[in-house]
Motif scaffolding. Sequence first.
Motif, PDB file in Angstrom:
ATOM      1  N   LEU A 232       3.506  57.511  34.051  1.00 36.17           N
ATOM      2  CA  LEU A 232       3.022  58.810  34.516  1.00 36.17           C
ATOM      3  C   LEU A 232       2.385  59.620  33.394  1.00 36.17           C
ATOM      4  O   LEU A 232       1.964  60.749  33.594  1.00 36.17           O
ATOM      5  N   THR A 233       2.288  59.022  32.204  1.00 39.83           N
ATOM      6  CA  THR A 233       1.765  59.727  31.036  1.00 39.83           C
ATOM      7  C   THR A 233       0.394  60.327  31.301  1.00 39.83           C
ATOM      8  O   THR A 233       0.155  61.517  31.047  1.00 39.83           O
ATOM      9  N   LYS A 234      -0.525  59.520  31.805  1.00 36.41           N
ATOM     10  CA  LYS A 234      -1.903  59.978  32.023  1.00 36.41           C
ATOM     11  C   LYS A 234      -2.054  60.616  33.404  1.00 36.41           C
ATOM     12  O   LYS A 234      -2.526  61.744  33.533  1.00 36.41           O
ATOM     13  N   SER A 235      -1.673  59.895  34.424  1.00 37.20           N
ATOM     14  CA  SER A 235      -1.988  60.290  35.799  1.00 37.20           C
ATOM     15  C   SER A 235      -1.316  61.583  36.228  1.00 37.20           C
ATOM     16  O   SER A 235      -1.835  62.303  37.086  1.00 37.20           O
ATOM     17  N   HIS A 236      -0.157  61.908  35.656  1.00 34.26           N
ATOM     18  CA  HIS A 236       0.579  63.096  36.066  1.00 34.26           C
ATOM     19  C   HIS A 236       0.760  64.100  34.928  1.00 34.26           C
ATOM     20  O   HIS A 236       1.603  64.995  35.023  1.00 34.26           O
ATOM     21  N   ALA A 237      -0.040  63.948  33.870  1.00 35.05           N
ATOM     22  CA  ALA A 237       0.038  64.869  32.720  1.00 35.05           C
ATOM     23  C   ALA A 237       1.463  64.980  32.205  1.00 35.05           C
ATOM     24  O   ALA A 237       1.976  66.068  31.933  1.00 35.05           O
ATOM     25  N   MET A 238       2.108  63.816  32.036  1.00 36.68           N
ATOM     26  CA  MET A 238       3.520  63.772  31.646  1.00 36.68           C
ATOM     27  C   MET A 238       3.720  63.008  30.344  1.00 36.68           C
ATOM     28  O   MET A 238       4.732  62.331  30.156  1.00 36.68           O
ATOM     29  N   GLY A 239       2.780  63.139  29.414  1.00 34.17           N
ATOM     30  CA  GLY A 239       2.873  62.383  28.172  1.00 34.17           C
ATOM     31  C   GLY A 239       4.151  62.645  27.390  1.00 34.17           C
ATOM     32  O   GLY A 239       4.695  61.739  26.755  1.00 34.17           O
ATOM     33  N   GLY A 240       4.647  63.864  27.424  1.00 31.76           N
ATOM     34  CA  GLY A 240       5.844  64.197  26.674  1.00 31.76           C
ATOM     35  C   GLY A 240       7.133  63.765  27.332  1.00 31.76           C
ATOM     36  O   GLY A 240       8.200  63.818  26.713  1.00 31.76           O
ATOM     37  N   TRP A 241       7.073  63.319  28.579  1.00 34.14           N
ATOM     38  CA  TRP A 241       8.279  62.919  29.307  1.00 34.14           C
ATOM     39  C   TRP A 241       8.700  61.489  28.979  1.00 34.14           C
ATOM     40  O   TRP A 241       9.851  61.120  29.172  1.00 34.14           O
ATOM     41  N   ARG A 242       7.748  60.668  28.536  1.00 34.57           N
ATOM     42  CA  ARG A 242       7.987  59.268  28.207  1.00 34.57           C
ATOM     43  C   ARG A 242       8.687  58.536  29.345  1.00 34.57           C
ATOM     44  O   ARG A 242       9.811  58.062  29.224  1.00 34.57           O
ATOM     45  N   ILE A 243       7.994  58.423  30.469  1.00 35.60           N
ATOM     46  CA  ILE A 243       8.577  57.734  31.620  1.00 35.60           C
ATOM     47  C   ILE A 243       7.521  56.861  32.284  1.00 35.60           C
ATOM     48  O   ILE A 243       6.378  57.281  32.480  1.00 35.60           O
ATOM     49  N   GLY A 244       7.921  55.632  32.576  1.00 35.67           N
ATOM     50  CA  GLY A 244       7.065  54.685  33.266  1.00 35.67           C
ATOM     51  C   GLY A 244       7.926  53.593  33.860  1.00 35.67           C
ATOM     52  O   GLY A 244       9.149  53.738  33.975  1.00 35.67           O
ATOM     53  N   HIS A 245       7.291  52.492  34.229  1.00 37.84           N
ATOM     54  CA  HIS A 245       8.061  51.384  34.782  1.00 37.84           C
ATOM     55  C   HIS A 245       7.320  50.079  34.568  1.00 37.84           C
ATOM     56  O   HIS A 245       6.098  50.048  34.343  1.00 37.84           O
ATOM     57  N   ALA A 246       8.069  49.011  34.623  1.00 34.91           N
ATOM     58  CA  ALA A 246       7.521  47.658  34.562  1.00 34.91           C
ATOM     59  C   ALA A 246       7.952  46.913  35.810  1.00 34.91           C
ATOM     60  O   ALA A 246       9.030  47.159  36.363  1.00 34.91           O
ATOM     61  N   TYR A 247       7.085  45.991  36.252  1.00 35.85           N
ATOM     62  CA  TYR A 247       7.451  45.113  37.365  1.00 35.85           C
ATOM     63  C   TYR A 247       7.006  43.704  37.013  1.00 35.85           C
ATOM     64  O   TYR A 247       6.050  43.502  36.255  1.00 35.85           O
ATOM     65  N   GLY A 248       7.705  42.721  37.542  1.00 39.85           N
ATOM     66  CA  GLY A 248       7.363  41.340  37.240  1.00 39.85           C
ATOM     67  C   GLY A 248       8.424  40.384  37.736  1.00 39.85           C
ATOM     68  O   GLY A 248       9.362  40.786  38.451  1.00 39.85           O
ATOM     69  N   PRO A 249       8.312  39.109  37.379  1.00 40.32           N
ATOM     70  CA  PRO A 249       9.304  38.119  37.804  1.00 40.32           C
ATOM     71  C   PRO A 249      10.697  38.510  37.308  1.00 40.32           C
ATOM     72  O   PRO A 249      10.856  39.018  36.187  1.00 40.32           O
ATOM     73  N   GLY A 250      11.690  38.237  38.131  1.00 38.74           N
ATOM     74  CA  GLY A 250      13.039  38.674  37.818  1.00 38.74           C
ATOM     75  C   GLY A 250      13.560  38.183  36.479  1.00 38.74           C
ATOM     76  O   GLY A 250      14.239  38.923  35.755  1.00 38.74           O
ATOM     77  N   HIS A 251      13.229  36.934  36.103  1.00 43.48           N
ATOM     78  CA  HIS A 251      13.779  36.419  34.846  1.00 43.48           C
ATOM     79  C   HIS A 251      13.169  37.114  33.634  1.00 43.48           C
ATOM     80  O   HIS A 251      13.850  37.291  32.610  1.00 43.48           O
TER      81      HIS A 251
END
Length: 389
Positions: A232-251
Amino acid sequence: MRTIDAVDASLTVAIADAAAARRAAGEPMIDLSAGRAAEPTPAFIVEAATAAMHAGHTHQAPARGEPSFLHVVAERLLRVYGLRVNPAAEVMATAGCKQGLMLALLAVMERGAEVLVEDPCFVSYAPTIALLGGTPVRVAADPARRWCATGATLAAASSPRTRAVILCSPHNPAGIVHTRDDLEPLAHAARTHDWVVIADEVYEAVTWGGRRHTPIASLPGMRERTIGLMSLTKSHAMGGWRIGHAYGPGHLIARMVKAQQHLSTCASSIAQHAASVALAAAGEARMTELWATWERRVADFTRALAGLGGLRVEPAEGGFYAWADVRATGLDGDEFCRRLLREQQVAAVPGSAFGPGSAGRVRFTAVKDDDELAAALGRIDRFLRFLLD
């Protein structure tokens, strides 16, 4: 030599920090370097964080992430991109895309492994690979092919030690929103050579002109070999919050969670609760007006910049930047930026920061305040007129 001493500092961060210091000292600086919008985080997201704190969500979260946040992320991936992921096994919360990149690299490479990165690419890819004991291998992205590396160039740059390739789409710094046709050569190479693709998708929500982001994970045979990084750093003007996510194969996500346990325990619980509100369908509907403002600014600034003598600038398809070819001025990007800063007090990033093949280019951030952008254009115009007279 210490490992950290062998890598360069982040030039985008260094320039932005220096510009901020000079502005604080009273200099009339205009900072078009780091990708930071003028606006603060929207009020409804701040209010969600405040409510979370008052409700007692101030302790550490599970290393994978708050279950409520992971479910919102999984719902959005399905709603927006048709990607079906298991929130309990194939998604995790990260402290933004940079930390997600580090966790992803730890999950796929060993010391001495090679990772392919594009030239140009985001400034932190190669240093992060090196800090973790790997070797970054640059592959030229062809501006005539929409800033994509061909299958042949990828294969030629690879070796038996190649474990992964990092993709940035929408592209920083070039501003291209890659299509399925653009992505297929890379996907084919990854399937053929059994590479993992680490997809930096931080600009996925800010695409312009009706274009839509295409996750490479949605291509045939790629879901099982792609780690997607969103934030959300760029899209929600939340650079200082340091929050995002990763998705991918479970292992692979499980390996990333294990690394998270040791390196940072978890992403901020407060930020996860705020991000859950921001990423829900109702929250994203509240963002559309701000996104439209940014689209107008990017379009207007790149168009105006392209109209100045000595610069060649293509319209941006997504992201925050104008990517300018400055070679007709007789300067390379480094000298252009040094002189623009010294003579007109405008900070921008030389293309060499993104790779040696882009030494003749400069990246300008185009989502600043309208008045600031207008003033910057006036100063850049004066600088160019002096150069070209």
